[in-house]
Write a protein that holds these residues in place. Structure first.
Motif, PDB file in Angstrom:
ATOM      1  N   CYS A   1      30.872 -36.123  89.893  1.00  0.00           N
ATOM      2  CA  CYS A   1      29.697 -36.676  89.210  1.00  0.00           C
ATOM      3  C   CYS A   1      28.450 -36.313  90.014  1.00  0.00           C
ATOM      4  CB  CYS A   1      29.837 -38.191  89.075  1.00  0.00           C
ATOM      5  SG  CYS A   1      31.344 -38.674  88.186  1.00  0.00           S
ATOM      6  N   LEU A   2      27.623 -35.456  89.454  1.00  0.00           N
ATOM      7  CA  LEU A   2      26.471 -34.889  90.155  1.00  0.00           C
ATOM      8  C   LEU A   2      25.193 -35.592  89.730  1.00  0.00           C
ATOM      9  CD1 LEU A   2      27.504 -31.140  89.743  1.00  0.00           C
ATOM     10  CD2 LEU A   2      27.866 -32.611  91.738  1.00  0.00           C
ATOM     11  N   HIS A   3      24.381 -35.975  90.713  1.00  0.00           N
ATOM     12  CA  HIS A   3      23.196 -36.788  90.434  1.00  0.00           C
ATOM     13  C   HIS A   3      21.927 -36.258  91.089  1.00  0.00           C
ATOM     14  CE1 HIS A   3      25.127 -40.246  88.400  1.00  0.00           C
ATOM     15  NE2 HIS A   3      26.172 -39.893  89.105  1.00  0.00           N
ATOM     16  N   ARG A   4      21.920 -34.980  91.463  1.00  0.00           N
ATOM     17  CA  ARG A   4      20.712 -34.408  92.046  1.00  0.00           C
ATOM     18  C   ARG A   4      20.454 -33.042  91.452  1.00  0.00           C
ATOM     19  NH1 ARG A   4      19.480 -36.305  98.082  1.00  0.00           N
ATOM     20  NH2 ARG A   4      18.106 -34.512  97.900  1.00  0.00           N
ATOM     21  N   SER A   5      19.265 -32.503  91.728  1.00  0.00           N
ATOM     22  CA  SER A   5      18.896 -31.195  91.191  1.00  0.00           C
ATOM     23  C   SER A   5      18.631 -30.189  92.309  1.00  0.00           C
ATOM     24  CB  SER A   5      17.646 -31.322  90.307  1.00  0.00           C
ATOM     25  OG  SER A   5      16.549 -31.846  91.056  1.00  0.00           O
ATOM     26  N   ASP A   6      19.180 -30.458  93.518  1.00  0.00           N
ATOM     27  CA  ASP A   6      18.967 -29.544  94.646  1.00  0.00           C
ATOM     28  C   ASP A   6      20.277 -29.289  95.384  1.00  0.00           C
ATOM     29  OD1 ASP A   6      19.162 -32.131  95.561  1.00  0.00           O
ATOM     30  OD2 ASP A   6      17.670 -31.896  97.157  1.00  0.00           O
ATOM     31  N   PRO A   7      21.233 -28.594  94.768  1.00  0.00           N
ATOM     32  CA  PRO A   7      22.544 -28.388  95.398  1.00  0.00           C
ATOM     33  C   PRO A   7      22.465 -27.670  96.738  1.00  0.00           C
ATOM     34  CG  PRO A   7      22.264 -26.942  93.494  1.00  0.00           C
ATOM     35  CD  PRO A   7      21.156 -27.944  93.443  1.00  0.00           C
ATOM     36  N   GLU A   8      21.448 -26.847  96.939  1.00  0.00           N
ATOM     37  CA  GLU A   8      21.330 -26.095  98.186  1.00  0.00           C
ATOM     38  C   GLU A   8      20.859 -26.988  99.336  1.00  0.00           C
ATOM     39  OE1 GLU A   8      22.415 -23.200  98.336  1.00  0.00           O
ATOM     40  OE2 GLU A   8      22.315 -22.317  96.329  1.00  0.00           O
TER      41      GLU A   8
ATOM     42  N   LEU B   1      27.833 -28.210  98.900  1.00  0.00           N
ATOM     43  CA  LEU B   1      27.942 -27.178  97.864  1.00  0.00           C
ATOM     44  C   LEU B   1      29.133 -26.272  98.164  1.00  0.00           C
ATOM     45  CD1 LEU B   1      26.941 -25.766  95.329  1.00  0.00           C
ATOM     46  CD2 LEU B   1      25.335 -24.477  96.774  1.00  0.00           C
ATOM     47  N   ALA B   2      29.323 -25.920  99.427  1.00  0.00           N
ATOM     48  CA  ALA B   2      30.474 -25.103  99.798  1.00  0.00           C
ATOM     49  C   ALA B   2      31.777 -25.850  99.517  1.00  0.00           C
ATOM     50  CB  ALA B   2      30.394 -24.715 101.274  1.00  0.00           C
ATOM     51  N   ASP B   3      31.788 -27.167  99.777  1.00  0.00           N
ATOM     52  CA  ASP B   3      32.986 -27.964  99.474  1.00  0.00           C
ATOM     53  C   ASP B   3      33.259 -27.977  97.976  1.00  0.00           C
ATOM     54  OD1 ASP B   3      33.336 -28.620 102.155  1.00  0.00           O
ATOM     55  OD2 ASP B   3      32.162 -30.456 102.003  1.00  0.00           O
ATOM     56  N   LEU B   4      32.209 -28.070  97.178  1.00  0.00           N
ATOM     57  CA  LEU B   4      32.376 -28.060  95.721  1.00  0.00           C
ATOM     58  C   LEU B   4      32.921 -26.714  95.253  1.00  0.00           C
ATOM     59  CD1 LEU B   4      32.021 -29.223  92.883  1.00  0.00           C
ATOM     60  CD2 LEU B   4      29.589 -28.592  92.995  1.00  0.00           C
ATOM     61  N   LYS B   5      32.366 -25.635  95.789  1.00  0.00           N
ATOM     62  CA  LYS B   5      32.839 -24.310  95.379  1.00  0.00           C
ATOM     63  C   LYS B   5      34.296 -24.104  95.772  1.00  0.00           C
ATOM     64  CE  LYS B   5      28.397 -21.892  95.313  1.00  0.00           C
ATOM     65  NZ  LYS B   5      27.593 -20.808  95.915  1.00  0.00           N
ATOM     66  N   ALA B   6      34.689 -24.610  96.930  1.00  0.00           N
ATOM     67  CA  ALA B   6      36.083 -24.480  97.366  1.00  0.00           C
ATOM     68  C   ALA B   6      37.013 -25.251  96.443  1.00  0.00           C
ATOM     69  CB  ALA B   6      36.225 -24.974  98.804  1.00  0.00           C
TER      70      ALA B   6
ATOM     71  N   ALA C   1      20.643 -26.301  87.821  1.00  0.00           N
ATOM     72  CA  ALA C   1      20.618 -26.008  89.260  1.00  0.00           C
ATOM     73  C   ALA C   1      22.004 -25.633  89.782  1.00  0.00           C
ATOM     74  CB  ALA C   1      20.074 -27.215  90.014  1.00  0.00           C
ATOM     75  N   TYR C   2      23.033 -26.347  89.340  1.00  0.00           N
ATOM     76  CA  TYR C   2      24.381 -26.051  89.819  1.00  0.00           C
ATOM     77  C   TYR C   2      24.930 -24.772  89.201  1.00  0.00           C
ATOM     78  CZ  TYR C   2      24.771 -30.220  92.650  1.00  0.00           C
ATOM     79  OH  TYR C   2      24.584 -31.138  93.640  1.00  0.00           O
ATOM     80  N   GLU C   3      24.555 -24.486  87.968  1.00  0.00           N
ATOM     81  CA  GLU C   3      24.962 -23.213  87.376  1.00  0.00           C
ATOM     82  C   GLU C   3      24.316 -22.059  88.145  1.00  0.00           C
ATOM     83  OE1 GLU C   3      25.280 -21.026  83.004  1.00  0.00           O
ATOM     84  OE2 GLU C   3      23.937 -22.754  83.259  1.00  0.00           O
ATOM     85  N   ALA C   4      23.040 -22.208  88.476  1.00  0.00           N
ATOM     86  CA  ALA C   4      22.351 -21.170  89.250  1.00  0.00           C
ATOM     87  C   ALA C   4      22.956 -21.012  90.640  1.00  0.00           C
ATOM     88  CB  ALA C   4      20.863 -21.509  89.357  1.00  0.00           C
ATOM     89  N   ALA C   5      23.533 -22.097  91.160  1.00  0.00           N
ATOM     90  CA  ALA C   5      24.144 -22.061  92.492  1.00  0.00           C
ATOM     91  C   ALA C   5      25.555 -21.490  92.471  1.00  0.00           C
ATOM     92  CB  ALA C   5      24.162 -23.459  93.092  1.00  0.00           C
ATOM     93  N   GLY C   6      26.082 -21.178  91.271  1.00  0.00           N
ATOM     94  CA  GLY C   6      27.377 -20.514  91.198  1.00  0.00           C
ATOM     95  C   GLY C   6      28.527 -21.338  90.651  1.00  0.00           C
ATOM     96  N   ILE C   7      28.259 -22.548  90.152  1.00  0.00           N
ATOM     97  CA  ILE C   7      29.321 -23.350  89.544  1.00  0.00           C
ATOM     98  C   ILE C   7      29.502 -22.891  88.095  1.00  0.00           C
ATOM     99  CG2 ILE C   7      30.101 -25.674  88.979  1.00  0.00           C
ATOM    100  CD1 ILE C   7      29.809 -25.001  91.999  1.00  0.00           C
ATOM    101  N   PRO C   8      30.730 -22.596  87.667  1.00  0.00           N
ATOM    102  CA  PRO C   8      30.947 -22.084  86.302  1.00  0.00           C
ATOM    103  C   PRO C   8      30.380 -23.029  85.239  1.00  0.00           C
ATOM    104  CG  PRO C   8      32.930 -21.821  87.618  1.00  0.00           C
ATOM    105  CD  PRO C   8      31.987 -22.650  88.443  1.00  0.00           C
TER     106      PRO C   8
END
Length: 392
Positions: free
Chosen positions: A123-130, A136-141, A161-168
């Motif tokens: 459950c994501l509640h922010r707009s700055d994953p970086e 963010l690395a834990d999420l991608k893993a 923001a998360y799509e731009a950061a690489g989350i499908p």
């Protein structure tokens, strides 16, 4: 269901998530909560799990809430966990069909090898994953190894923001925040009670700022705007609520001195700290203000304040502009501009009332919980896929 929190402390994401858990329990689901930290020291405040309003609401409703017992001093969650901590986590996970992770931080725990395989909804509640450390690395893993079945984004800005950061993109589902409309509503009795308690005249204009003391909230900007507004509004009052919004916070005191000095206006700046009756605070206000610079997605303070009849005035961050569109004012991050917007909002409050009333269904808790339930039901129905079975 099992929800995993990094800790219990004051903040909108925990309020929303805990309310979702309560709503799902009302619908018949069985829930447990595991907190990594049992005590958190942040925003110049010691916050014990047992003292937290969300903890008390969850346990009162019958949700089992346990903790790994860690004490957090404001840093990130370490990547290592000991045997007893992993055993406790495994026991909690074994009894769940689906796991909800409150933001991505608990994935540092859920990614540990040897834990039961369960579909995880983050459950994501922010707009700055970086800007979330290693999270963010834990999420991608967790996405890469198939642990994450879905990500719930509380705002369109979060999804983007998360799509731009690489989350499908197919994992990202937007479920906007909602609030209890029976609790958050205009209430003349609450309005009078708050003003009487604080010694504020009934017709005096009041601005409320509900935020924890954090850099992303840009408290110095808010205080400079408050100084400008109080200077031109002799009968105006400003209320500051949230973790760290007390005289005991030396950093806040320094910010106040920098913005207001020793002027008499300081007597009309009320530091209320963490309140458990925000419906009363908002009902007593004319304006709900937000001056955040980054990180926000769908700020709960704007929604709760609007539903109590306060006109929202916000900087353009996350989905704030969309939330207040036609119902309030979006301002540039400049103190004089913000102060003038507060004055306009007070003068035009009656004109905004119809739009605020018409938007209540849009910000309904019932709508939000139904959307969560539908997503969880779909995931549970497909949780027998081989990738989500217990390891052999």
């Amino acid at each position: 269901m099992l929800s995993v929190y990094d800790g219990f402390f004051s903040g909108g994401a925990r309020i929303v998530h805990s309310d979702v858990v309560l709503g799902l329990m009302e619908g018949g689901q069985h829930h447990r909560v595991l907190s990594i930290h049992g005590e958190v020291h942040r925003e110049a405040t010691r916050q014990r799990m047992e003292d937290d309003a969300c903890y008390r609401s969850l346990t009162a409703a019958g949700a089992g809430v346990t903790s790994l017992g860690r004490v957090q001093g404001g840093g990130r969650i370490p990547a290592t966990f000991n045997g007893p901590e992993l055993a406790e986590t495994a026991r909690a996970m074994a009894g769940a069909d689906v796991i909800l992770s409150l933001k991505e931080q608990p994935l540092a725990l859920l990614n540990q090898a040897g834990l039961p395989r369960r579909p995880v909804v983050v459950c994501l509640h922010r707009s700055d994953p970086e800007n979330q450390g290693s999270s963010l690395a834990d999420l991608k893993a967790a996405v890469a190894d198939g642990t994450v079945a879905a990500c719930v984004c509380c705002a369109e800005s979060t999804r983007a923001a998360y799509e731009a950061a690489g989350i499908p993109s197919d994992l990202l589902h937007v479920i906007p925040n909602g609030v209890d409309l029976l609790r958050f509503r205009p209430d003349p009795a609450r309005r009078l009670a708050l003003r009487t308690d604080l010694g504020i005249d009934h017709p005096a204009p009041v601005v409320v700022y509900a935020a924890r003391y954090d850099a992303m909230k840009n408290v110095p900007l808010f205080l400079r705007a408050a100084a400008a507004w109080l200077r031109r509004t002799p009968n105006g009052h400003v209320l500051m609520c949230g973790a760290g919004m007390t005289a005991a916070n030396s950093e806040l005191d320094a910010d106040i001195r920098a913005a207001l000095g020793h002027r008499h206006d300081r007597r009309r700046l009320h530091l209320l700290g963490v309140r458990r009756d925000m419906e009363t605070v908002y009902a007593g206000a004319d304006v709900v203000a937000l001056t955040s610079t980054w990180g926000e997605a769908a700020p709960l303070c704007l929604i709760e304040g609007m539903m109590c009849g306060a006109v929202p005035v916000t900087t353009d961050v996350g989905d704030s502009a969309a939330i207040v569109a036609g119902r309030g004012i979006v301002t540039a991050p400049h103190p004089e501009v913000i102060a003038r917007a507060w004055t306009t909002a007070v003068v035009d409050r009656a004109a905004y009332a119809p739009a605020l009333a018409a938007s209540r269904e849009l910000f309904s808790r019932t709508r939000m919980i139904a959307s969560y339930a539908a997503l969880i039901d779909r995931l549970h129905a497909g949780s027998a896929r081989p990738a989500l079975q217990e390891p052999h």
